[in-house]
Design a protein around this motif. Structure first.
Motif, PDB file in Angstrom:
ATOM      1  N   VAL A 181      -0.452  -9.433   9.490  1.00 43.03           N
ATOM      2  CA  VAL A 181      -0.463  -9.575   8.035  1.00 43.03           C
ATOM      3  C   VAL A 181      -0.127  -8.237   7.376  1.00 43.03           C
ATOM      4  O   VAL A 181      -0.867  -7.257   7.546  1.00 43.03           O
ATOM      5  CB  VAL A 181      -1.840 -10.064   7.542  1.00 43.03           C
ATOM      6  N   PRO A 182       0.967  -8.181   6.610  1.00 39.31           N
ATOM      7  CA  PRO A 182       1.274  -6.952   5.868  1.00 39.31           C
ATOM      8  C   PRO A 182       0.201  -6.686   4.813  1.00 39.31           C
ATOM      9  O   PRO A 182      -0.490  -7.600   4.350  1.00 39.31           O
ATOM     10  CB  PRO A 182       2.623  -7.264   5.212  1.00 39.31           C
ATOM     11  N   LYS A 183       0.065  -5.430   4.427  1.00 34.58           N
ATOM     12  CA  LYS A 183      -0.952  -5.035   3.465  1.00 34.58           C
ATOM     13  C   LYS A 183      -0.308  -4.273   2.317  1.00 34.58           C
ATOM     14  O   LYS A 183       0.560  -3.423   2.538  1.00 34.58           O
ATOM     15  CB  LYS A 183      -2.009  -4.162   4.154  1.00 34.58           C
ATOM     16  N   LEU A 184      -0.712  -4.581   1.079  1.00 30.96           N
ATOM     17  CA  LEU A 184      -0.226  -3.881  -0.114  1.00 30.96           C
ATOM     18  C   LEU A 184      -1.340  -3.038  -0.704  1.00 30.96           C
ATOM     19  O   LEU A 184      -2.484  -3.493  -0.815  1.00 30.96           O
ATOM     20  CB  LEU A 184       0.254  -4.883  -1.174  1.00 30.96           C
ATOM     21  N   GLU A 185      -0.996  -1.812  -1.097  1.00 37.09           N
ATOM     22  CA  GLU A 185      -1.945  -0.920  -1.736  1.00 37.09           C
ATOM     23  C   GLU A 185      -1.312  -0.309  -2.975  1.00 37.09           C
ATOM     24  O   GLU A 185      -0.083  -0.156  -3.057  1.00 37.09           O
ATOM     25  CB  GLU A 185      -2.364   0.202  -0.784  1.00 37.09           C
ATOM     26  N   THR A 186      -2.139   0.053  -3.939  1.00 34.56           N
ATOM     27  CA  THR A 186      -1.620   0.733  -5.120  1.00 34.56           C
ATOM     28  C   THR A 186      -1.110   2.115  -4.730  1.00 34.56           C
ATOM     29  O   THR A 186      -1.555   2.700  -3.741  1.00 34.56           O
ATOM     30  CB  THR A 186      -2.701   0.881  -6.197  1.00 34.56           C
ATOM     31  N   GLY A 187      -0.176   2.612  -5.520  1.00 37.25           N
ATOM     32  CA  GLY A 187       0.400   3.916  -5.243  1.00 37.25           C
ATOM     33  C   GLY A 187      -0.277   5.004  -6.048  1.00 37.25           C
ATOM     34  O   GLY A 187      -1.492   5.186  -5.994  1.00 37.25           O
ATOM     35  N   ASP A 218       4.545   2.782  -8.389  1.00 35.79           N
ATOM     36  CA  ASP A 218       4.820   2.581  -6.971  1.00 35.79           C
ATOM     37  C   ASP A 218       3.685   1.810  -6.318  1.00 35.79           C
ATOM     38  O   ASP A 218       2.540   1.838  -6.773  1.00 35.79           O
ATOM     39  CB  ASP A 218       5.035   3.922  -6.254  1.00 35.79           C
ATOM     40  N   ILE A 219       4.018   1.102  -5.250  1.00 37.31           N
ATOM     41  CA  ILE A 219       3.039   0.459  -4.380  1.00 37.31           C
ATOM     42  C   ILE A 219       3.457   0.733  -2.939  1.00 37.31           C
ATOM     43  O   ILE A 219       4.623   1.022  -2.664  1.00 37.31           O
ATOM     44  CB  ILE A 219       2.927  -1.067  -4.620  1.00 37.31           C
ATOM     45  N   VAL A 220       2.515   0.670  -2.041  1.00 39.26           N
ATOM     46  CA  VAL A 220       2.781   0.963  -0.635  1.00 39.26           C
ATOM     47  C   VAL A 220       2.514  -0.281   0.201  1.00 39.26           C
ATOM     48  O   VAL A 220       1.442  -0.884   0.098  1.00 39.26           O
ATOM     49  CB  VAL A 220       1.922   2.135  -0.132  1.00 39.26           C
ATOM     50  N   ALA A 221       3.502  -0.663   0.997  1.00 39.59           N
ATOM     51  CA  ALA A 221       3.359  -1.801   1.907  1.00 39.59           C
ATOM     52  C   ALA A 221       3.225  -1.287   3.338  1.00 39.59           C
ATOM     53  O   ALA A 221       4.041  -0.474   3.787  1.00 39.59           O
ATOM     54  CB  ALA A 221       4.559  -2.730   1.805  1.00 39.59           C
ATOM     55  N   SER A 424       5.365   1.823   7.319  1.00 36.89           N
ATOM     56  CA  SER A 424       4.989   1.992   5.920  1.00 36.89           C
ATOM     57  C   SER A 424       6.213   2.197   5.043  1.00 36.89           C
ATOM     58  O   SER A 424       7.122   2.953   5.391  1.00 36.89           O
ATOM     59  CB  SER A 424       4.043   3.187   5.777  1.00 36.89           C
ATOM     60  N   VAL A 425       6.202   1.521   3.889  1.00 45.92           N
ATOM     61  CA  VAL A 425       7.315   1.638   2.950  1.00 45.92           C
ATOM     62  C   VAL A 425       6.748   1.696   1.536  1.00 45.92           C
ATOM     63  O   VAL A 425       5.807   0.981   1.198  1.00 45.92           O
ATOM     64  CB  VAL A 425       8.296   0.455   3.120  1.00 45.92           C
ATOM     65  N   ARG A 426       7.311   2.594   0.722  1.00 46.61           N
ATOM     66  CA  ARG A 426       6.857   2.768  -0.658  1.00 46.61           C
ATOM     67  C   ARG A 426       7.879   2.139  -1.601  1.00 46.61           C
ATOM     68  O   ARG A 426       9.050   2.508  -1.594  1.00 46.61           O
ATOM     69  CB  ARG A 426       6.668   4.249  -0.995  1.00 46.61           C
TER      70      ARG A 426
END
Length: 461
Positions: A181-187, A218-221, A424-426
């Motif tokens: 499962v990919p995860k998204l986080e705030t940048g 931005d967000i980080v995946a 990781s990708v921004r």
């Protein structure tokens, strides 16, 4: 060994390209510029230029012109994108620590107006031949060059451009791991803090210090099974055919906005400002395009934002032009995720100090436009640095290619992301802020603009 820069360009016309140019997107380190199955794809690297600061465009221009000045060029195709070519990506900000770059590949495959070609570029003194160029391309396309064509024979021209899994003897991609499962986080800013920044921007606009401000977030995946840049580019190229899909040194995306395209003495640009999420039309009566025309073209706020953007570009381009033509009315650009108000600009370039300006000289004058910064740009740029709390890096900077003849295509690096680590990708997205902007609506717009990259990463949004 010699320091002479040499290139050989040969036609690939009549050869099989299953899937068009995107079928060459088989490596994560590929250099890419493609639209509607045409464009350029580069492999390898034989030279690189990097720079930071306000003179980065002019420094790159000087480096490139010196490199190609005495180049030994053999070109039997002779069209824009043949001969010596460099791919480039530039930082948005003149104060960014991110290094802008031009990269000269070893191999370039090009497709344009039904014609295809292959260019080999080198500083070595060995003989350049068509067979050698094909073999060099194959080394990049397949890890096992001896068996790449199925039987250990030399490259079959019908096989050029097929992904390894589609060629006889080629490998088959492994199935993706299950339950990953990919995860998204705030940048740099949370959603709440970013909306506060938008509100602060609107307050500044109301003081009369500026008309428009573009704020990005931005967000980080995190992708546990690893970021597959080649797959991202393939998906974007297929889904967003009206955009320019780009890949340069870990920067990937598909932009709908052309900063400047130069062919001979003709320059063209596509300006966007004014956005509507296609999901907003769900449940509405009537054709979706009519809804878009009514909401976008009928909105004073959206049209004002667009007028600022088009005026910004035409004012900066005027000193380099002897004639210019721009749409009197914007048109609706339909993309899978959003609609935009768009205008195309065409200019005939004039000589400045005895020569036609290069595309990098034009970029130096044009960037940043109001579409990605605001107006006045000096005031907007300072406010961006204050409110965004991040270095945009290459986001919203120029990305594209140029050749030795001065031709080139440079988009604005929008709808994109930077691969920061193997997993990781921004991602970046921005919105034009004017006096009538509402923070909640602008936040929703960023999610609509994130969607192309999120989908290509397999993340539902």
């Amino acid at each position: 060994m010699t320091s002479t820069f040499r290139t050989l360009t040969v036609p690939l016309d009549g050869r099989s390209f299953s899937g068009g140019l995107p079928s060459f997107l088989v490596r994560d380190d590929v250099l890419c510029w493609t639209r509607r199955e045409a464009g350029l794809v580069g492999f390898g690297e034989i030279a690189r230029f990097t720079a930071t600061g306000p003179e980065r465009f002019l420094e790159a221009d000087i480096w490139w012109r010196h490199l190609v000045l005495e180049a030994d060029i053999t070109d039997s195709v002779e069209c824009p994108g043949t001969g010596p070519v460099a791919f480039g990506s530039f930082a948005f900000s003149k104060v960014s620590t991110h290094r802008s770059r031009l990269i000269v590949p070893e191999i370039v495959v090009g497709v344009r107006d039904g014609r295809a070609w292959l260019t080999q570029l080198t500083f070595d003194d060995g003989e350049l031949t068509e067979a050698g160029a094909l073999a060099a391309l194959q080394r990049w396309l397949d890890a096992d060059p001896l068996d790449a064509w199925g039987d250990g024979s030399e490259a079959s021209t019908a096989d050029v451009g097929r992904p390894p899994g589609d060629r006889p003897g080629g490998g088959v991609a492994a199935e993706p791991a299950a339950d990953v499962v990919p995860k998204l986080e705030t940048g740099s800013l949370s959603e709440h803090d970013w909306m506060a920044a938008v509100a602060a921007g609107v307050a500044e606009i109301r003081t009369g210090k500026l008309e428009k401000l573009v704020l990005a977030r931005d967000i980080v995946a995190t992708i546990p099974e690893g970021v597959n840049a080649a797959e991202i580019l393939r998906q974007l190229a297929v889904r967003y055919r009206e955009c320019w899909t780009y890949g340069v040194d870990g920067l990937v995306g598909s932009t709908p906005e052309m900063l400047i395209q130069v062919e001979g003495r003709t320059a063209q640009a596509r300006v966007l400002a004014g956005t509507l999420d296609r999901r907003d039309a769900e449940g509405m009566d009537g054709p979706p395009l009519e809804f878009a025309e009514r909401v976008l073209a009928g909105s004073e706020k959206q049209r004002h934002e667009h007028e600022i953007a088009i005026q910004s570009l035409t004012t900066q381009l005027a000193p380099f032009s002897e004639a210019m033509n721009a749409h009197s009315e914007p048109f609706i650009l339909e993309l899978p995720n959003v609609w935009h108000l768009a205008s195309d600009v065409k200019a005939e370039l004039t000589e400045v100090e005895g020569h036609v300006p290069t595309c990098l000289a034009l970029i130096n004058a044009l960037h940043p436009t109001a579409a990605v910064c605001g107006t006045p740009t000096t005031v907007a740029g300072a406010l961006i640095r204050k409110l965004e709390h991040m270095d945009r890096g290459p986001y919203a900077g120029p990305v594209g290619w140029l050749d030795a003849a001065g031709n080139g295509e440079w988009g604005i690096a929008l709808r994109g992301a930077v691969v920061e680590a193997p997993d990781s990708v921004r991602l970046y997205a921005g919105c034009g802020i004017v006096e009538g902007s509402h923070p909640e609506a602008e936040l929703a717009e960023t999610w609509a603009k994130f969607r192309p990259m999120l989908e290509s990463l397999g993340i539902n949004s």
